[in-house]
Design a protein around this motif. Structure first.
Motif, PDB file in Angstrom:
ATOM      1  N   GLY A  16       4.569   5.949   0.625  1.00  0.00           N
ATOM      2  CA  GLY A  16       4.701   4.822   1.559  1.00  0.00           C
ATOM      3  C   GLY A  16       3.603   3.795   1.337  1.00  0.00           C
ATOM      4  O   GLY A  16       3.849   2.587   1.349  1.00  0.00           O
ATOM      5  N   GLY A  17       2.407   4.289   1.111  1.00  0.00           N
ATOM      6  CA  GLY A  17       1.270   3.392   0.877  1.00  0.00           C
ATOM      7  C   GLY A  17       1.376   2.683  -0.462  1.00  0.00           C
ATOM      8  O   GLY A  17       1.004   1.515  -0.592  1.00  0.00           O
ATOM      9  N   MET A  18       1.904   3.409  -1.461  1.00  0.00           N
ATOM     10  CA  MET A  18       2.085   2.783  -2.781  1.00  0.00           C
ATOM     11  C   MET A  18       3.124   1.681  -2.703  1.00  0.00           C
ATOM     12  O   MET A  18       2.934   0.594  -3.250  1.00  0.00           O
ATOM     13  CB  MET A  18       2.584   3.814  -3.795  1.00  0.00           C
ATOM     14  CG  MET A  18       1.517   4.676  -4.365  1.00  0.00           C
ATOM     15  SD  MET A  18       2.236   5.745  -5.636  1.00  0.00           S
ATOM     16  CE  MET A  18       1.874   4.797  -7.078  1.00  0.00           C
ATOM     17  N   ALA A  19       4.225   1.972  -2.037  1.00  0.00           N
ATOM     18  CA  ALA A  19       5.284   0.965  -1.906  1.00  0.00           C
ATOM     19  C   ALA A  19       4.743  -0.267  -1.207  1.00  0.00           C
ATOM     20  O   ALA A  19       4.973  -1.402  -1.635  1.00  0.00           O
ATOM     21  CB  ALA A  19       6.463   1.545  -1.127  1.00  0.00           C
ATOM     22  N   ASN A  20       3.991  -0.049  -0.135  1.00  0.00           N
ATOM     23  CA  ASN A  20       3.453  -1.177   0.616  1.00  0.00           C
ATOM     24  C   ASN A  20       2.513  -2.023  -0.248  1.00  0.00           C
ATOM     25  O   ASN A  20       2.582  -3.252  -0.237  1.00  0.00           O
ATOM     26  CB  ASN A  20       2.723  -0.670   1.860  1.00  0.00           C
ATOM     27  CG  ASN A  20       2.314  -1.803   2.771  1.00  0.00           C
ATOM     28  OD1 ASN A  20       3.156  -2.461   3.359  1.00  0.00           O
ATOM     29  ND2 ASN A  20       1.018  -2.053   2.850  1.00  0.00           N
ATOM     30  N   ALA A  21       1.648  -1.354  -1.011  1.00  0.00           N
ATOM     31  CA  ALA A  21       0.704  -2.085  -1.874  1.00  0.00           C
ATOM     32  C   ALA A  21       1.451  -2.868  -2.943  1.00  0.00           C
ATOM     33  O   ALA A  21       1.153  -4.036  -3.206  1.00  0.00           O
ATOM     34  CB  ALA A  21      -0.270  -1.104  -2.522  1.00  0.00           C
ATOM     35  N   ASN A  22       2.428  -2.227  -3.546  1.00  0.00           N
ATOM     36  CA  ASN A  22       3.172  -2.878  -4.617  1.00  0.00           C
ATOM     37  C   ASN A  22       3.948  -4.092  -4.104  1.00  0.00           C
ATOM     38  O   ASN A  22       3.983  -5.131  -4.747  1.00  0.00           O
ATOM     39  CB  ASN A  22       4.115  -1.864  -5.258  1.00  0.00           C
ATOM     40  CG  ASN A  22       4.115  -1.967  -6.754  1.00  0.00           C
ATOM     41  OD1 ASN A  22       3.070  -2.185  -7.365  1.00  0.00           O
ATOM     42  ND2 ASN A  22       5.284  -1.824  -7.347  1.00  0.00           N
ATOM     43  N   MET A  23       4.553  -3.953  -2.933  1.00  0.00           N
ATOM     44  CA  MET A  23       5.292  -5.073  -2.337  1.00  0.00           C
ATOM     45  C   MET A  23       4.344  -6.230  -2.005  1.00  0.00           C
ATOM     46  O   MET A  23       4.711  -7.388  -2.112  1.00  0.00           O
ATOM     47  CB  MET A  23       5.974  -4.640  -1.040  1.00  0.00           C
ATOM     48  CG  MET A  23       7.040  -3.610  -1.225  1.00  0.00           C
ATOM     49  SD  MET A  23       8.502  -4.322  -2.010  1.00  0.00           S
ATOM     50  CE  MET A  23       9.500  -2.859  -2.153  1.00  0.00           C
ATOM     51  N   ASN A  24       3.137  -5.885  -1.556  1.00  0.00           N
ATOM     52  CA  ASN A  24       2.151  -6.910  -1.200  1.00  0.00           C
ATOM     53  C   ASN A  24       1.451  -7.505  -2.421  1.00  0.00           C
ATOM     54  O   ASN A  24       0.655  -8.418  -2.276  1.00  0.00           O
ATOM     55  CB  ASN A  24       1.069  -6.296  -0.299  1.00  0.00           C
ATOM     56  CG  ASN A  24       1.453  -6.322   1.173  1.00  0.00           C
ATOM     57  OD1 ASN A  24       2.401  -6.986   1.573  1.00  0.00           O
ATOM     58  ND2 ASN A  24       0.697  -5.602   1.979  1.00  0.00           N
TER      59      ASN A  24
ATOM     60  N   LEU B  21      -5.304  -8.783   8.003  1.00  0.00           N
ATOM     61  CA  LEU B  21      -4.476  -7.754   7.370  1.00  0.00           C
ATOM     62  C   LEU B  21      -3.365  -7.397   8.351  1.00  0.00           C
ATOM     63  O   LEU B  21      -3.647  -7.109   9.518  1.00  0.00           O
ATOM     64  CB  LEU B  21      -5.321  -6.505   7.074  1.00  0.00           C
ATOM     65  CG  LEU B  21      -6.479  -6.676   6.087  1.00  0.00           C
ATOM     66  CD1 LEU B  21      -7.480  -5.540   6.218  1.00  0.00           C
ATOM     67  CD2 LEU B  21      -5.953  -6.745   4.662  1.00  0.00           C
ATOM     68  N   ASP B  22      -2.124  -7.430   7.874  1.00  0.00           N
ATOM     69  CA  ASP B  22      -1.041  -7.076   8.804  1.00  0.00           C
ATOM     70  C   ASP B  22       0.106  -6.376   8.080  1.00  0.00           C
ATOM     71  O   ASP B  22      -0.031  -5.967   6.926  1.00  0.00           O
ATOM     72  CB  ASP B  22      -0.590  -8.299   9.607  1.00  0.00           C
ATOM     73  CG  ASP B  22       0.077  -9.361   8.742  1.00  0.00           C
ATOM     74  OD1 ASP B  22       0.630  -9.025   7.675  1.00  0.00           O
ATOM     75  OD2 ASP B  22       0.052 -10.540   9.156  1.00  0.00           O
ATOM     76  N   ALA B  23       1.247  -6.266   8.751  1.00  0.00           N
ATOM     77  CA  ALA B  23       2.371  -5.482   8.237  1.00  0.00           C
ATOM     78  C   ALA B  23       2.912  -6.007   6.910  1.00  0.00           C
ATOM     79  O   ALA B  23       3.592  -5.278   6.176  1.00  0.00           O
ATOM     80  CB  ALA B  23       3.478  -5.415   9.280  1.00  0.00           C
ATOM     81  N   GLY B  24       2.636  -7.288   6.599  1.00  0.00           N
ATOM     82  CA  GLY B  24       2.855  -7.806   5.255  1.00  0.00           C
ATOM     83  C   GLY B  24       4.296  -7.932   4.798  1.00  0.00           C
ATOM     84  O   GLY B  24       5.243  -7.914   5.589  1.00  0.00           O
ATOM     85  N   THR B  25       4.428  -8.090   3.488  1.00  0.00           N
ATOM     86  CA  THR B  25       5.722  -8.343   2.849  1.00  0.00           C
ATOM     87  C   THR B  25       6.763  -7.279   3.193  1.00  0.00           C
ATOM     88  O   THR B  25       7.931  -7.568   3.382  1.00  0.00           O
ATOM     89  CB  THR B  25       5.531  -8.378   1.313  1.00  0.00           C
ATOM     90  OG1 THR B  25       4.514  -9.320   1.009  1.00  0.00           O
ATOM     91  CG2 THR B  25       6.815  -8.772   0.605  1.00  0.00           C
ATOM     92  N   PHE B  26       6.300  -6.041   3.290  1.00  0.00           N
ATOM     93  CA  PHE B  26       7.218  -4.911   3.491  1.00  0.00           C
ATOM     94  C   PHE B  26       7.485  -4.659   4.972  1.00  0.00           C
ATOM     95  O   PHE B  26       8.287  -3.793   5.324  1.00  0.00           O
ATOM     96  CB  PHE B  26       6.596  -3.669   2.833  1.00  0.00           C
ATOM     97  CG  PHE B  26       7.566  -2.642   2.337  1.00  0.00           C
ATOM     98  CD1 PHE B  26       8.867  -2.971   1.987  1.00  0.00           C
ATOM     99  CD2 PHE B  26       7.179  -1.311   2.196  1.00  0.00           C
ATOM    100  CE1 PHE B  26       9.759  -2.006   1.516  1.00  0.00           C
ATOM    101  CE2 PHE B  26       8.057  -0.342   1.735  1.00  0.00           C
ATOM    102  CZ  PHE B  26       9.348  -0.689   1.392  1.00  0.00           C
ATOM    103  N   GLY B  27       6.758  -5.385   5.839  1.00  0.00           N
ATOM    104  CA  GLY B  27       6.918  -5.212   7.284  1.00  0.00           C
ATOM    105  C   GLY B  27       6.588  -3.798   7.737  1.00  0.00           C
ATOM    106  O   GLY B  27       7.268  -3.230   8.589  1.00  0.00           O
ATOM    107  N   THR B  28       5.531  -3.233   7.169  1.00  0.00           N
ATOM    108  CA  THR B  28       5.235  -1.819   7.407  1.00  0.00           C
ATOM    109  C   THR B  28       4.473  -1.595   8.712  1.00  0.00           C
ATOM    110  O   THR B  28       3.413  -2.192   8.919  1.00  0.00           O
ATOM    111  CB  THR B  28       4.385  -1.262   6.243  1.00  0.00           C
ATOM    112  OG1 THR B  28       5.000  -1.649   5.015  1.00  0.00           O
ATOM    113  CG2 THR B  28       4.292   0.252   6.319  1.00  0.00           C
ATOM    114  N   MET B  29       4.990  -0.742   9.561  1.00  0.00           N
ATOM    115  CA  MET B  29       4.273  -0.338  10.765  1.00  0.00           C
ATOM    116  C   MET B  29       3.527   0.962  10.485  1.00  0.00           C
ATOM    117  O   MET B  29       4.061   1.865   9.832  1.00  0.00           O
ATOM    118  CB  MET B  29       5.232  -0.124  11.932  1.00  0.00           C
ATOM    119  CG  MET B  29       5.941  -1.379  12.365  1.00  0.00           C
ATOM    120  SD  MET B  29       4.784  -2.666  12.894  1.00  0.00           S
ATOM    121  CE  MET B  29       5.681  -4.139  12.382  1.00  0.00           C
ATOM    122  N   GLY B  30       2.301   1.036  10.963  1.00  0.00           N
ATOM    123  CA  GLY B  30       1.468   2.212  10.720  1.00  0.00           C
ATOM    124  C   GLY B  30       0.295   1.910   9.801  1.00  0.00           C
ATOM    125  O   GLY B  30      -0.536   2.769   9.546  1.00  0.00           O
TER     126      GLY B  30
END
Ligand code: ADP
Ligand code: MG
Length: 578
Positions: free
Chosen positions: A89-97, A414-423
């Protein structure tokens, strides 16, 4: 023979640690266990900071925020199988951002491959969708070059996530120290510049604009382009709009910031310069009805594949944002040009900003209880130190908060970003607090969370307390996801049926005392229901830099509506969202 045995030996764990140190990795976040504990210990021995977290996902969010804030990747260290999967989940979020990140996963032993080994999983393959680069060194000697390549891939070109797999048997395996060759520390990415003809084209399109607009994205923040963008804004007198994490590249209170007239600016601009921002959902794809059908885009990005997505740009500036902005400035310097302050466009934008600001002021000044979002954010804004980091997530909490909370410095949101990730909030806050501690002690991190968002990684409060990071967590609590019930309605509902049938799926336990979580680990907790209590608790927490704190802020669970229980099981479907 004998001479071999007398040679100095080194374990695979130590080689991993030394390779990371050589690549200037400063922080590792993770959750230890078989087989990676030794790697964390070896890293600490070399002076790399290791932050033990409570879940790999939060650890990965923290590591990725280090990458965005410092331009060098943080590392997330995880065990095989389930621990590794939590980190995806963290990798996906970083890659999307487009943020640099290195994940290092322990994996099962090579000689048990396909046998059903402990926590066995095809980790290198699993990472392909979540990363730019994913590999497993074939021997201990190969570890340094694979790690160097991972670091380089994470920061060169469009930044992103990279994965290195370390088989369990490498960790303790001994190798002749002299056989290990460490690669030199990877240099910062080479700076690329746009074609001269494209720069000329962009400048001529801008000069002919009747209703120009600059959009500043988090790519511009990452590129440290603040100085050149500010010059461009001021010398050409251009209106600009930051994206959520583009806020602060040029300060929100700059007279040319038209954030308060966002929709109007997007809808009627005839030339838009995109600086490190993608035309994705956040910018409504660059298409009508949110934009003019014939709006001309000038797109600047480091990633060639990005150019032309969703629109046909009038000019494409392939290169580093900072370098490209300097090129634009040089071109303008040849024949200086300024967009007229007396234009109709500036007048329209200013009027719209004024009326929008008046609406949110009116909402903020309402003194009914429970408080509404605007009242809460108004008081937070009043107390915020100018140089603080703001971390934010949640639906309304983030969306409304963004419009009220002012950002004066780049890379401080810093926020939910491109992927709209909560958590992401607590992991991001931990990373920001560590960066603040290194750079300018005393600088605060304010983490503004919805009550639902807080729940995703709430146990990281223990991590925050263990490392004594003076983070201020604000939980804007409406008893639910989007909305919830007040205590009375909740009790009334329970009289009719059990909650698993009757509770609207967005409801959380009303009046939850989240501040007790902070108190449980030795931090300070506040439960506030009025503007006065909110002000007092903010004043106290800001004055005390010795401890983390959590302020649980109760707001209207249903907006202006009073909830009603006239039990039809799906009554809430007809209740409009706030
Ligand atoms: P936002 O969410 O703020 O709109 P995005 O993440 O959508 O921002 O876009 C950021 C863009 O910035 C990406 O397309 C990425 O390729 C680009 N980018 C990242 N670093 C640089 C850089 N140094 N120079 C130019 N563009 C960059
Ligand atoms: Mg909520």
């Amino acid at each position: 023979g004998l001479s071999n045995r007398s040679e100095e030996q080194v374990s695979g764990a130590k080689v991993v640690a030394q390779a990371l140190k050589t690549q200037d990795v400063k922080y590792i976040f993770g959750v230890v266990g078989i087989p990676v504990t030794e790697i964390a210990m070896a890293a600490q021995e070399l002076g790399i900071k290791y932050i033990g977290m409570r879940n790999e996902q939060a650890a990965c969010y923290a590591a990725s925020a280090i990458g965005y804030l410092t331009g060098r990747p943080g590392v997330c260290l995880v065990v095989s199988g389930p621990g590794f999967i939590h980190a995806l989940g963290g990798m996906a979020n970083a890659n999307m951002n487009c943020w640099p990140l290195i994940v290092i996963g322990g994996s099962s032993e090579r000689n048990q491959e396909t046998m059903g080994a402990f926590q066995e999983f095809p980790q290198v393959e699993a990472c392909r969708l979540y990363s730019k680069f994913s590999a497993r060194p074939s021997s201990i000697e190969c570890i340094p070059s694979v790690i160097e390549k991972a670091v380089r891939s994470s920061i060169y070109g469009r930044p992103g996530a990279c994965y290195v797999d370390i088989p369990a048997d490498f960790v303790t395996l001994q190798e002749n120290a002299s056989a290990i060759k460490y690669k030199e520390c990877c240099m910062p990415p080479p700076v690329s510049m746009a074609e001269t003809s494209a720069v000329c084209k962009a400048v001529s399109v801008l000069r002919n604009a009747k209703q120009p607009l600059l959009i500043i994205g988090k790519g511009a923040a990452y590129a440290h382009a603040e100085e050149s963008i500010r010059k461009l804004v001021e010398q050409c007198n251009l209106p600009f709009l930051p994206t959520p994490m583009g806020k602060g590249v040029v300060p929100d209170n700059h007279p040319n910031c038209v954030a308060a007239a966002r929709s109007r600016a997007l809808q009627f601009a005839d030339v838009i310069v995109l600086l490190g921002a993608r035309l994705n959902w956040i910018l409504h794809f660059g298409l009508p009805p949110r934009y003019q059908p014939d709006v001309k885009f000038i797109q600047a990005d480091i990633c060639a594949e990005e150019l032309g997505n969703n629109v046909s740009p009038a000019a494409t500036l392939l290169g580093d944002i900072n370098a490209v902005c300097k090129q634009l400035l040089e071109q303008f310097a040849k024949t200086p040009w300024q967009y007229p302050a007396e234009s109709k466009w500036w007048k329209t934008l200013r009027e719209k900003m004024k009326s929008n600001e008046a609406v949110s002021k009116e909402l903020a000044s309402r003194n009914s209880l429970p408080m509404n979002y605007y009242t809460v954010f108004y008081h937070i804004q009043e107390h915020l130190p100018r140089d603080c980091f703001i971390v934010s997530e949640g639906a309304n909490t983030m969306d409304i908060g963004r419009t009220v909370l002012q950002q004066c410095l780049p890379r401080h949101r810093l926020d939910a970003g491109t992927f709209g990730t909560m958590g992401v909030g607590l992991g991001f806050a931990i990373a920001a607090a560590l960066v603040a501690r290194d750079r300018s002690p005393g600088q605060r991190v304010i983490c503004v969370e919805g009550d639902s968002a807080f729940g995703f990684s709430g146990m990281e409060v223990e991590t925050i307390c263990r490392y004594n990071l003076p983070i201020i967590l604000l939980v804007v609590n409406n008893n639910g996801i989007y909305q919830g019930f007040d205590v009375d309605t909740w009790k009334e509902m329970l009289k009719y049926q059990d909650a698993s049938i009757a509770s609207p799926p967005m409801c959380l336990l009303p009046n939850s005392h989240y501040e007790q979580v902070m108190i449980a680990f030795g931090g300070k907790g506040y439960f506030v229901q009025t503007p006065e209590e909110l002000q007092n608790s903010l004043r106290q927490t800001l004055a005390d830099t010795s401890k983390p704190s959590l302020i649980n802020i109760m707001i209207e669970p249903q907006g202006t509506r009073k909830a009603q229980v006239r039990i039809h099981w799906a009554w809430w479907r007809y209740t409009p969202l706030i």
